[in-house]
Design a protein around this motif. Structure first.
Motif, PDB file in Angstrom:
ATOM      1  N   THR A 128       0.834  -1.201   0.000  1.00 49.64           N
ATOM      2  CA  THR A 128       0.000   0.000   0.000  1.00 49.64           C
ATOM      3  C   THR A 128       0.871   1.255   0.000  1.00 49.64           C
ATOM      4  O   THR A 128       2.079   1.192   0.265  1.00 49.64           O
ATOM      5  N   LEU A 129       0.211   2.367  -0.250  1.00 48.86           N
ATOM      6  CA  LEU A 129       0.929   3.644  -0.223  1.00 48.86           C
ATOM      7  C   LEU A 129       1.465   3.932   1.182  1.00 48.86           C
ATOM      8  O   LEU A 129       2.573   4.435   1.352  1.00 48.86           O
ATOM      9  N   ALA A 130       0.675   3.570   2.190  1.00 51.03           N
ATOM     10  CA  ALA A 130       1.127   3.785   3.579  1.00 51.03           C
ATOM     11  C   ALA A 130       2.363   2.937   3.878  1.00 51.03           C
ATOM     12  O   ALA A 130       3.290   3.389   4.568  1.00 51.03           O
ATOM     13  N   GLN A 131       2.395   1.731   3.353  1.00 56.58           N
ATOM     14  CA  GLN A 131       3.577   0.870   3.556  1.00 56.58           C
ATOM     15  C   GLN A 131       4.792   1.432   2.833  1.00 56.58           C
ATOM     16  O   GLN A 131       5.911   1.427   3.357  1.00 56.58           O
ATOM     17  N   PHE A 132       4.547   1.932   1.641  1.00 60.25           N
ATOM     18  CA  PHE A 132       5.622   2.543   0.849  1.00 60.25           C
ATOM     19  C   PHE A 132       6.205   3.744   1.617  1.00 60.25           C
ATOM     20  O   PHE A 132       7.419   3.896   1.751  1.00 60.25           O
ATOM     21  N   GLN A 133       5.317   4.568   2.155  1.00 58.69           N
ATOM     22  CA  GLN A 133       5.757   5.740   2.916  1.00 58.69           C
ATOM     23  C   GLN A 133       6.513   5.326   4.179  1.00 58.69           C
ATOM     24  O   GLN A 133       7.554   5.898   4.515  1.00 58.69           O
ATOM     25  N   SER A 134       5.998   4.308   4.850  1.00 62.37           N
ATOM     26  CA  SER A 134       6.642   3.879   6.101  1.00 62.37           C
ATOM     27  C   SER A 134       8.036   3.297   5.841  1.00 62.37           C
ATOM     28  O   SER A 134       8.945   3.451   6.647  1.00 62.37           O
ATOM     29  N   PHE A 135       8.201   2.659   4.694  1.00 66.64           N
ATOM     30  CA  PHE A 135       9.517   2.096   4.355  1.00 66.64           C
ATOM     31  C   PHE A 135      10.528   3.230   4.160  1.00 66.64           C
ATOM     32  O   PHE A 135      11.679   3.140   4.604  1.00 66.64           O
ATOM     33  N   ILE A 136      10.082   4.304   3.508  1.00 64.18           N
ATOM     34  CA  ILE A 136      10.985   5.451   3.304  1.00 64.18           C
ATOM     35  C   ILE A 136      11.255   6.141   4.642  1.00 64.18           C
ATOM     36  O   ILE A 136      12.384   6.538   4.936  1.00 64.18           O
ATOM     37  N   ALA A 137      10.221   6.249   5.462  1.00 68.14           N
ATOM     38  CA  ALA A 137      10.388   6.920   6.758  1.00 68.14           C
ATOM     39  C   ALA A 137      11.332   6.161   7.669  1.00 68.14           C
ATOM     40  O   ALA A 137      12.150   6.749   8.373  1.00 68.14           O
ATOM     41  N   GLN A 138      11.223   4.851   7.639  1.00 70.87           N
ATOM     42  CA  GLN A 138      12.056   4.045   8.536  1.00 70.87           C
ATOM     43  C   GLN A 138      12.455   2.740   7.858  1.00 70.87           C
ATOM     44  O   GLN A 138      11.888   1.681   8.125  1.00 70.87           O
ATOM     45  N   PRO A 139      13.457   2.836   6.994  1.00 74.20           N
ATOM     46  CA  PRO A 139      13.888   1.605   6.331  1.00 74.20           C
ATOM     47  C   PRO A 139      14.490   0.629   7.330  1.00 74.20           C
ATOM     48  O   PRO A 139      15.027   1.054   8.361  1.00 74.20           O
ATOM     49  N   PRO A 140      14.421  -0.673   7.040  1.00 77.14           N
ATOM     50  CA  PRO A 140      15.058  -1.631   7.950  1.00 77.14           C
ATOM     51  C   PRO A 140      16.572  -1.389   8.011  1.00 77.14           C
ATOM     52  O   PRO A 140      17.131  -0.780   7.086  1.00 77.14           O
ATOM     53  N   PRO A 141      17.235  -1.845   9.055  1.00 79.93           N
ATOM     54  CA  PRO A 141      18.663  -1.546   9.214  1.00 79.93           C
ATOM     55  C   PRO A 141      19.555  -2.086   8.104  1.00 79.93           C
ATOM     56  O   PRO A 141      20.663  -1.605   7.926  1.00 79.93           O
ATOM     57  N   TRP A 142      19.068  -3.041   7.364  1.00 82.77           N
ATOM     58  CA  TRP A 142      19.861  -3.619   6.270  1.00 82.77           C
ATOM     59  C   TRP A 142      19.644  -2.924   4.935  1.00 82.77           C
ATOM     60  O   TRP A 142      20.209  -3.325   3.922  1.00 82.77           O
ATOM     61  N   PHE A 143      18.818  -1.874   4.942  1.00 83.54           N
ATOM     62  CA  PHE A 143      18.497  -1.190   3.693  1.00 83.54           C
ATOM     63  C   PHE A 143      18.915   0.275   3.772  1.00 83.54           C
ATOM     64  O   PHE A 143      18.684   0.954   4.768  1.00 83.54           O
ATOM     65  N   PHE A 144      19.530   0.758   2.686  1.00 88.28           N
ATOM     66  CA  PHE A 144      19.965   2.154   2.666  1.00 88.28           C
ATOM     67  C   PHE A 144      19.423   2.849   1.414  1.00 88.28           C
ATOM     68  O   PHE A 144      19.555   2.322   0.300  1.00 88.28           O
ATOM     69  N   ILE A 145      18.788   3.997   1.629  1.00 88.08           N
ATOM     70  CA  ILE A 145      18.294   4.790   0.491  1.00 88.08           C
ATOM     71  C   ILE A 145      19.375   5.798   0.133  1.00 88.08           C
ATOM     72  O   ILE A 145      19.643   6.732   0.897  1.00 88.08           O
ATOM     73  N   SER A 146      19.996   5.580  -1.003  1.00 88.08           N
ATOM     74  CA  SER A 146      21.127   6.408  -1.410  1.00 88.08           C
ATOM     75  C   SER A 146      20.636   7.722  -2.012  1.00 88.08           C
ATOM     76  O   SER A 146      19.721   7.736  -2.835  1.00 88.08           O
ATOM     77  N   ALA A 147      21.251   8.815  -1.593  1.00 86.81           N
ATOM     78  CA  ALA A 147      20.819  10.135  -2.068  1.00 86.81           C
ATOM     79  C   ALA A 147      21.172  10.330  -3.539  1.00 86.81           C
ATOM     80  O   ALA A 147      22.173   9.803  -4.035  1.00 86.81           O
ATOM     81  N   LEU A 148      20.333  11.077  -4.185  1.00 89.65           N
ATOM     82  CA  LEU A 148      20.643  11.522  -5.537  1.00 89.65           C
ATOM     83  C   LEU A 148      21.369  12.845  -5.353  1.00 89.65           C
ATOM     84  O   LEU A 148      20.752  13.856  -4.994  1.00 89.65           O
ATOM     85  N   ASP A 149      22.676  12.836  -5.541  1.00 91.48           N
ATOM     86  CA  ASP A 149      23.435  14.054  -5.262  1.00 91.48           C
ATOM     87  C   ASP A 149      24.638  14.183  -6.194  1.00 91.48           C
ATOM     88  O   ASP A 149      24.782  13.404  -7.150  1.00 91.48           O
ATOM     89  N   GLU A 150      25.499  15.146  -5.884  1.00 89.83           N
ATOM     90  CA  GLU A 150      26.607  15.439  -6.799  1.00 89.83           C
ATOM     91  C   GLU A 150      27.628  14.303  -6.876  1.00 89.83           C
ATOM     92  O   GLU A 150      28.427  14.256  -7.804  1.00 89.83           O
ATOM     93  N   SER A 151      27.600  13.378  -5.906  1.00 91.66           N
ATOM     94  CA  SER A 151      28.606  12.304  -5.918  1.00 91.66           C
ATOM     95  C   SER A 151      28.438  11.365  -7.121  1.00 91.66           C
ATOM     96  O   SER A 151      29.361  10.663  -7.498  1.00 91.66           O
ATOM     97  N   ILE A 152      27.253  11.355  -7.713  1.00 86.13           N
ATOM     98  CA  ILE A 152      27.056  10.458  -8.860  1.00 86.13           C
ATOM     99  C   ILE A 152      27.356  11.155 -10.188  1.00 86.13           C
ATOM    100  O   ILE A 152      27.459  10.494 -11.223  1.00 86.13           O
ATOM    101  N   LEU A 153      27.521  12.473 -10.143  1.00 83.89           N
ATOM    102  CA  LEU A 153      27.677  13.229 -11.390  1.00 83.89           C
ATOM    103  C   LEU A 153      28.882  12.773 -12.210  1.00 83.89           C
ATOM    104  O   LEU A 153      28.798  12.560 -13.414  1.00 83.89           O
ATOM    105  N   LYS A 154      30.036  12.614 -11.531  1.00 82.46           N
ATOM    106  CA  LYS A 154      31.240  12.236 -12.291  1.00 82.46           C
ATOM    107  C   LYS A 154      31.101  10.836 -12.890  1.00 82.46           C
ATOM    108  O   LYS A 154      31.610  10.568 -13.970  1.00 82.46           O
TER     109      LYS A 154
END
Lengths: 149, 97
Positions: A88-114
């Motif tokens: 569900t959308l609520a589950q999707f939101q909760s995963f982003i709010a508090q991912p499990p300790p084995w999961f990392f949401i990597s930022a979209l930032d300048e480090s990927i540009l090069k």
């Protein structure tokens, strides 16, 4: 440390399993659609290590399961079609709010540009055909490469 | 997953990046979209838990969704809506070309 980076399709399948009753009961990922037997085995290895050690950090010695924030944006852009009542959308939101300790949401930032600048424009896919890569694919690859920084 | 019809090509993007180098910036600013987990959480969802439709739609290019999300003014951001408005104006001018 070896991380596993998931693109949009595989992330969606992982979320489907994660929010299934089967996973709640077994705490094990099973092969499913884009998640092969070998991938499920590697994911379980990482999950088990974090469950046993309670380690919550970006530099886990066992590695992490990673997706770019872009993959979540892609799911959101076609939420009904991709989630397809599997989560569900609520589950999707909760995963982003508090991912499990084995999961990392990597930022979209300048480090990927090069890394984006040095990717090939075309790749050979398993059937031998040459295919132009889409920007979405390039972003996932560049995110993976940026993990080696 | 059905392929996103508005997906950007990587070649086009790389070409745009290569054009940046000699470019002169009027106000000495180069904005690079930054979207981490918290930004995603606060920009992607409305207070009632629904998706923010402006960005969460497939009939705009994926990178434009990222632009909207990374500049959406929220309580947790220090900038006002001027940046967001300017970005929309620049985007619409570029699309109209």
């Amino acid at each position: 440390m070896t991380d596993i980076l998931l693109d949009t399709n595989v992330l969606a399948d992982l979320l489907s399993i994660f929010f299934s009753e089967n996973y709640r009961a077994s705490r094990r990922f099973q092969p499913y659609q884009t998640i092969s037997r070998e991938l499920a085995r590697r994911i379980n290895q990482i999950v088990l290590w974090h469950d046993d050690n309670g380690y919550d950090g970006e530099d886990s010695p066992q590695g992490l399961i990673i997706s770019s924030s872009f993959a979540f944006v892609e799911i959101a852009r076609q939420f009904q079609a991709i989630a397809n009542d599997r989560f569900t959308l609520a589950q999707f939101q909760s995963f982003i709010a508090q991912p499990p300790p084995w999961f990392f949401i990597s930022a979209l930032d300048e480090s990927i540009l090069k890394h984006l600048s040095y990717l090939p424009g075309e790749v050979i896919i398993p059937n031998g055909r040459v295919k132009s890569i889409e920007l979405a694919d390039a972003l996932h690859i560049a995110t993976a490469l940026s993990r080696d920084n | 997953m059905k392929k996103d019809l508005s997906a950007d090509g990587y070649d086009t993007f790389r070409e745009r990046i290569s054009q940046l180098e000699p470019m002169e910036f009027e106000e000495d600013f180069l904005w690079i979209a930054y979207l981490d987990r918290e930004d995603l959480l606060f920009s992607l969802f409305e207070e009632d838990g629904e998706l923010w439709n402006e960005a969460a739609q497939s009939n705009i290019p994926p990178l434009h969704s990222v632009r909207l999300l990374s500049l959406r003014p929220t309580d947790s951001r220090w900038w006002d809506d001027k940046c967001y408005t300017q970005m929309i104006e620049i985007y619409e001018a570029a699309v109209g070309q």
